[in-house]
Design a protein around this motif. Sequence first.
Motif, PDB file in Angstrom:
ATOM      1  N   PHE A 141       0.832  -1.203   0.000  1.00 11.27           N
ATOM      2  CA  PHE A 141       0.000   0.000   0.000  1.00 11.27           C
ATOM      3  C   PHE A 141       0.870   1.258   0.000  1.00 11.27           C
ATOM      4  CE2 PHE A 141      -2.657   3.315   1.947  1.00 11.27           C
ATOM      5  CZ  PHE A 141      -3.697   3.304   1.039  1.00 11.27           C
ATOM      6  N   ASP A 142       1.935   1.251   0.781  1.00 12.18           N
ATOM      7  CA  ASP A 142       2.844   2.399   0.803  1.00 12.18           C
ATOM      8  C   ASP A 142       3.469   2.609  -0.581  1.00 12.18           C
ATOM      9  OD1 ASP A 142       2.183   2.598   3.446  1.00 12.18           O
ATOM     10  OD2 ASP A 142       4.149   1.958   4.216  1.00 12.18           O
ATOM     11  N   ALA A 143       3.806   1.505  -1.260  1.00 17.09           N
ATOM     12  CA  ALA A 143       4.360   1.597  -2.623  1.00 17.09           C
ATOM     13  C   ALA A 143       3.324   2.176  -3.583  1.00 17.09           C
ATOM     14  CB  ALA A 143       4.835   0.228  -3.097  1.00 17.09           C
ATOM     15  N   ARG A 166      -9.582   9.558  16.111  1.00 17.76           N
ATOM     16  CA  ARG A 166     -10.643   9.101  15.202  1.00 17.76           C
ATOM     17  C   ARG A 166     -10.820  10.052  14.018  1.00 17.76           C
ATOM     18  NH1 ARG A 166     -15.771   8.480  18.383  1.00 17.76           N
ATOM     19  NH2 ARG A 166     -14.476   6.944  19.375  1.00 17.76           N
ATOM     20  N   LYS A 167     -10.823  11.339  14.277  1.00 19.08           N
ATOM     21  CA  LYS A 167     -11.005  12.343  13.225  1.00 19.08           C
ATOM     22  C   LYS A 167      -9.889  12.230  12.189  1.00 19.08           C
ATOM     23  CE  LYS A 167     -10.478  17.281  12.730  1.00 19.08           C
ATOM     24  NZ  LYS A 167     -10.240  18.511  13.461  1.00 19.08           N
ATOM     25  N   ASN A 168      -8.652  12.116  12.657  1.00 19.58           N
ATOM     26  CA  ASN A 168      -7.516  12.027  11.738  1.00 19.58           C
ATOM     27  C   ASN A 168      -7.540  10.732  10.938  1.00 19.58           C
ATOM     28  OD1 ASN A 168      -6.576  14.493  12.677  1.00 19.58           O
ATOM     29  ND2 ASN A 168      -5.323  13.542  14.256  1.00 19.58           N
ATOM     30  N   VAL A 169      -7.943   9.646  11.587  1.00 25.51           N
ATOM     31  CA  VAL A 169      -8.042   8.350  10.902  1.00 25.51           C
ATOM     32  C   VAL A 169      -9.073   8.440   9.776  1.00 25.51           C
ATOM     33  CG1 VAL A 169      -8.733   5.930  11.158  1.00 25.51           C
ATOM     34  CG2 VAL A 169      -7.308   7.009  12.893  1.00 25.51           C
ATOM     35  N   LEU A 170     -10.247   8.981  10.095  1.00 26.05           N
ATOM     36  CA  LEU A 170     -11.309   9.094   9.092  1.00 26.05           C
ATOM     37  C   LEU A 170     -10.929  10.031   7.960  1.00 26.05           C
ATOM     38  CD1 LEU A 170     -14.450   9.143  11.403  1.00 26.05           C
ATOM     39  CD2 LEU A 170     -13.686   7.284   9.919  1.00 26.05           C
ATOM     40  N   ARG A 171     -10.282  11.144   8.294  1.00 23.06           N
ATOM     41  CA  ARG A 171      -9.868  12.096   7.250  1.00 23.06           C
ATOM     42  C   ARG A 171      -8.856  11.453   6.312  1.00 23.06           C
ATOM     43  NH1 ARG A 171      -8.541  17.199   9.714  1.00 23.06           N
ATOM     44  NH2 ARG A 171     -10.699  17.711   9.342  1.00 23.06           N
ATOM     45  N   ARG A 172      -7.852  10.780   6.876  1.00 21.56           N
ATOM     46  CA  ARG A 172      -6.834  10.134   6.044  1.00 21.56           C
ATOM     47  C   ARG A 172      -7.462   9.033   5.201  1.00 21.56           C
ATOM     48  NH1 ARG A 172      -1.148   9.284   6.845  1.00 21.56           N
ATOM     49  NH2 ARG A 172      -1.298  11.339   7.803  1.00 21.56           N
ATOM     50  N   PHE A 173      -8.372   8.267   5.796  1.00 26.74           N
ATOM     51  CA  PHE A 173      -9.064   7.207   5.065  1.00 26.74           C
ATOM     52  C   PHE A 173      -9.820   7.803   3.882  1.00 26.74           C
ATOM     53  CE2 PHE A 173     -12.529   4.278   4.171  1.00 26.74           C
ATOM     54  CZ  PHE A 173     -11.894   3.045   4.191  1.00 26.74           C
ATOM     55  N   LEU A 177      -9.155   7.175  -0.125  1.00 26.08           N
ATOM     56  CA  LEU A 177     -10.191   6.198  -0.482  1.00 26.08           C
ATOM     57  C   LEU A 177      -9.974   5.596  -1.866  1.00 26.08           C
ATOM     58  CD1 LEU A 177     -12.689   4.758   0.484  1.00 26.08           C
ATOM     59  CD2 LEU A 177     -14.072   6.641  -0.403  1.00 26.08           C
ATOM     60  N   GLU A 178      -9.580   6.396  -2.824  1.00 23.25           N
ATOM     61  CA  GLU A 178      -9.357   5.888  -4.181  1.00 23.25           C
ATOM     62  C   GLU A 178      -8.222   4.851  -4.183  1.00 23.25           C
ATOM     63  OE1 GLU A 178      -7.924   7.784  -8.391  1.00 23.25           O
ATOM     64  OE2 GLU A 178      -9.405   8.939  -7.238  1.00 23.25           O
ATOM     65  N   GLU A 179      -7.134   5.161  -3.484  1.00 27.20           N
ATOM     66  CA  GLU A 179      -6.002   4.240  -3.409  1.00 27.20           C
ATOM     67  C   GLU A 179      -6.372   2.976  -2.623  1.00 27.20           C
ATOM     68  OE1 GLU A 179      -5.814   7.498  -2.736  1.00 27.20           O
ATOM     69  OE2 GLU A 179      -4.399   8.295  -4.205  1.00 27.20           O
ATOM     70  N   ILE A 180      -7.153   3.132  -1.561  1.00 23.23           N
ATOM     71  CA  ILE A 180      -7.588   1.975  -0.768  1.00 23.23           C
ATOM     72  C   ILE A 180      -8.445   1.053  -1.628  1.00 23.23           C
ATOM     73  CG2 ILE A 180      -9.053   1.250   1.174  1.00 23.23           C
ATOM     74  CD1 ILE A 180      -8.111   3.854   2.594  1.00 23.23           C
ATOM     75  N   GLN A 182      -8.446   0.816  -4.895  1.00 20.95           N
ATOM     76  CA  GLN A 182      -7.572   0.201  -5.894  1.00 20.95           C
ATOM     77  C   GLN A 182      -6.758  -0.936  -5.270  1.00 20.95           C
ATOM     78  OE1 GLN A 182      -4.990   2.976  -7.880  1.00 20.95           O
ATOM     79  NE2 GLN A 182      -3.801   1.369  -8.884  1.00 20.95           N
ATOM     80  N   PHE A 183      -6.211  -0.707  -4.090  1.00 18.48           N
ATOM     81  CA  PHE A 183      -5.411  -1.721  -3.402  1.00 18.48           C
ATOM     82  C   PHE A 183      -6.242  -2.963  -3.111  1.00 18.48           C
ATOM     83  CE2 PHE A 183      -4.013  -3.714   0.559  1.00 18.48           C
ATOM     84  CZ  PHE A 183      -2.716  -4.061   0.228  1.00 18.48           C
ATOM     85  N   LEU A 184      -7.423  -2.777  -2.531  1.00 12.09           N
ATOM     86  CA  LEU A 184      -8.280  -3.909  -2.187  1.00 12.09           C
ATOM     87  C   LEU A 184      -8.730  -4.660  -3.435  1.00 12.09           C
ATOM     88  CD1 LEU A 184     -10.382  -2.321   0.708  1.00 12.09           C
ATOM     89  CD2 LEU A 184      -8.503  -3.969   0.910  1.00 12.09           C
ATOM     90  N   HIS A 185      -9.001  -3.923  -4.511  1.00 17.73           N
ATOM     91  CA  HIS A 185      -9.387  -4.556  -5.782  1.00 17.73           C
ATOM     92  C   HIS A 185      -8.224  -5.404  -6.310  1.00 17.73           C
ATOM     93  CE1 HIS A 185     -11.452  -5.078  -9.584  1.00 17.73           C
ATOM     94  NE2 HIS A 185     -10.344  -4.671 -10.212  1.00 17.73           N
ATOM     95  N   ASN A 186      -7.010  -4.842  -6.296  1.00 22.62           N
ATOM     96  CA  ASN A 186      -5.830  -5.591  -6.774  1.00 22.62           C
ATOM     97  C   ASN A 186      -5.573  -6.827  -5.911  1.00 22.62           C
ATOM     98  OD1 ASN A 186      -5.422  -3.707  -8.768  1.00 22.62           O
ATOM     99  ND2 ASN A 186      -3.793  -2.633  -7.677  1.00 22.62           N
TER     100      ASN A 186
END
Length: 195
Positions: A141-143, A166-173, A177-180, A182-186
């Motif tokens: 994911f970092d790559a 929690r706020k920072n986690v949700l904001r970063r998520f 979101l697009e990368e997440i 894509q990662f989960l799809h791959n």
Amino acid sequence: MSLCLDESIDITMSARLDVFVRYCVGNVIKEELIAITSLLTTINGTDICMAVMNSLAEKEIVLKKIVSVTTDGAPNMVGEKNCFISLFKTDAGHSIIECHCIIHQQALCTKSGLTFLYTVIMLVTKMVNLISSQSLNKQKFDALLDEVNSVYNGLIMHDNVRWLSRKNVLRRFDDCLEEITQFLHNESKNEHTHS
């Protein structure tokens, strides 16, 4: 003067006590951190009281000027016997107004009042943990983030103890979101290919 205390366990599993003092200078309320103390043995009311008394003595703060104390409401602070508040009142020799920290009250209200967000938080936490807690997934994911020139270098893990995260986690998520997706799809494609 008013004291504000917060006792918590840090990332190294050491007990720390923060001691703030609030006071007025004319019409302006000032707040200063007077001590961050390690509680080496136990975190009972006696140890906390001793640490606070030592901190006040170091700063030459007179006990009779203290009119209130704000704590997180933990039993070692406000419990029935040998709690900080009762010991501190005895040492001060006068009555002290006890307050429960508004931030901790907000956390308690959030836990019980926003239960509809619980499902969202649990899903986000599950996905973040899937990616960040397994080293191979984290590296991949970092790559991916590096490949798409993301401003982020990873996700933030959520910790119930540190509820303000929690706020920072949700904001970063949300920002990733697009990368997440894509990662989960791959990863799901790779699982189907290998099975």
